[in-house]
Design an enzyme around this catalytic site. Structure first.
Site, PDB file in Angstrom:
ATOM      1  N   HIS A  10      49.810  43.316  74.146  1.00 34.69           N
ATOM      2  CA  HIS A  10      51.139  42.722  74.011  1.00 34.69           C
ATOM      3  C   HIS A  10      51.486  42.469  72.540  1.00 34.69           C
ATOM      4  CE1 HIS A  10      53.893  39.076  74.443  1.00 34.69           C
ATOM      5  NE2 HIS A  10      54.535  40.018  75.092  1.00 34.69           N
ATOM      6  N   HIS A  53      60.457  41.821  68.465  1.00 29.66           N
ATOM      7  CA  HIS A  53      60.671  41.079  69.703  1.00 29.66           C
ATOM      8  C   HIS A  53      62.030  40.398  69.739  1.00 29.66           C
ATOM      9  CE1 HIS A  53      60.524  37.519  72.356  1.00 29.66           C
ATOM     10  NE2 HIS A  53      59.856  38.328  73.151  1.00 29.66           N
TER      11      HIS A  53
END
Length: 273
Positions: A10, A53
């Protein structure tokens, strides 16, 4: 085909290094042997797909800026590594300083035909994102039938609309639907089966996952890859409950939890990039 004990890094090895930077991806890919590099994509003012992100650069660069209003040249001037040293002094490394925001093409240029999990972030903010994303992936040979059949290039999103767009562009693309807490439980079997016609896996929050829900998703034909699985005890419980893999900031921990330790020791000390 990657369908069992799948370790998805991740934002790279984001538990040890600044997220979505080469320092993070190098650790997850080369040292921890993760199955996938997970990438969040946004699009710049001049139509470049970058890896980030947030929709703004403030959190990781310390400077104001909205990605859709910035050119790639402006974004490339930002240091998105130094913040990590300040926030996590026990993990600081000199080579984190000066890490920059990569484009999707930068990542592919560095890691080649490895396995990628790519999330379309805020696709409603970026008209044409899906088309541009597919264009870049195709340009670099990442949409071959063999790769798609083996789930080596995967697109994920919280936006079902975005996944539908990708499906129309590349019908064979393996897709994963990310869901917030409660969403899967509220959906009927009929609705989920309709989605399963083009979505092969679901990514629920670990806060919303237990053995009965995993069993239901399996019965409907989905693989289950929850996010974000970081703590050893949670890993133990959800692996026992039947997950097929997971998104994690600690690929080394998850490999060990899956009993996939390849006897290599990750020491967290990397050479300068």
């Amino acid at each position: 085909m990657l369908t069992n004990n799948v370790v998805i890094a991740h934002r790279g090895a984001s538990g040890y290094a600044p997220e979505h930077t080469f320092s993070s991806y190098d650790m997850s890919q080369f040292d921890m042997k993760a199955d996938y590099i997970e990438l969040d994509v946004q699009m710049t003012l001049d139509g470049e797909i970058i890896i980030m992100h947030d929709e703004t650069v403030e959190r990781t660069s310390g400077l104001p800026g909205v990605i859709k209003e910035m050119t790639l040249k402006e974004i490339k001037q930002l240091d998105v590594g130094s913040w990590y040293n300040k926030q996590f002094p026990e993990l600081q490394r000199d080579y984190f300083i000066g890490q920059t925001i990569p484009t999707l093409e930068d990542v592919i240029g560095r890691y080649g035909a490895v396995n990628y999990y790519i999330e379309t972030k805020a696709p409603e903010v970026y008209p044409g994102m899906e088309e541009r994303l597919v264009e870049v992936l195709d340009k670099h040979g990442l949409l071959s039938l063999e790769r798609l059949q083996n789930n080596q290039t995967v697109i994920q999103s919280f936006s079902l609309e975005s996944l539908i767009k990708v499906h129309h562009l590349v019908p064979a693309m393996p897709l994963l639907l990310l869901t917030k807490k409660g969403v899967l439980r509220q959906m009927t079997d009929d609705a989920l089966l309709k989605i399963h016609e083009f979505v092969y896996a679901v990514g629920p929050s670990i806060k919303d996952l237990d053995a009965p829900l995993i069993k239901r998703m399996h019965q409907l034909g989905f693989l289950v890859f929850p996010y974000t699985l970081n703590e050893p005890e949670d890993m133990k419980q959800l692996i026992a409950a039947g997950i097929d893999g997971a998104f994690t900031n600690y690929a080394d921990r998850l490999r060990t939890a899956f009993n996939m330790d390849n006897s290599e020791i990750f020491e967290g000390n990397q050479p300068e990039l």
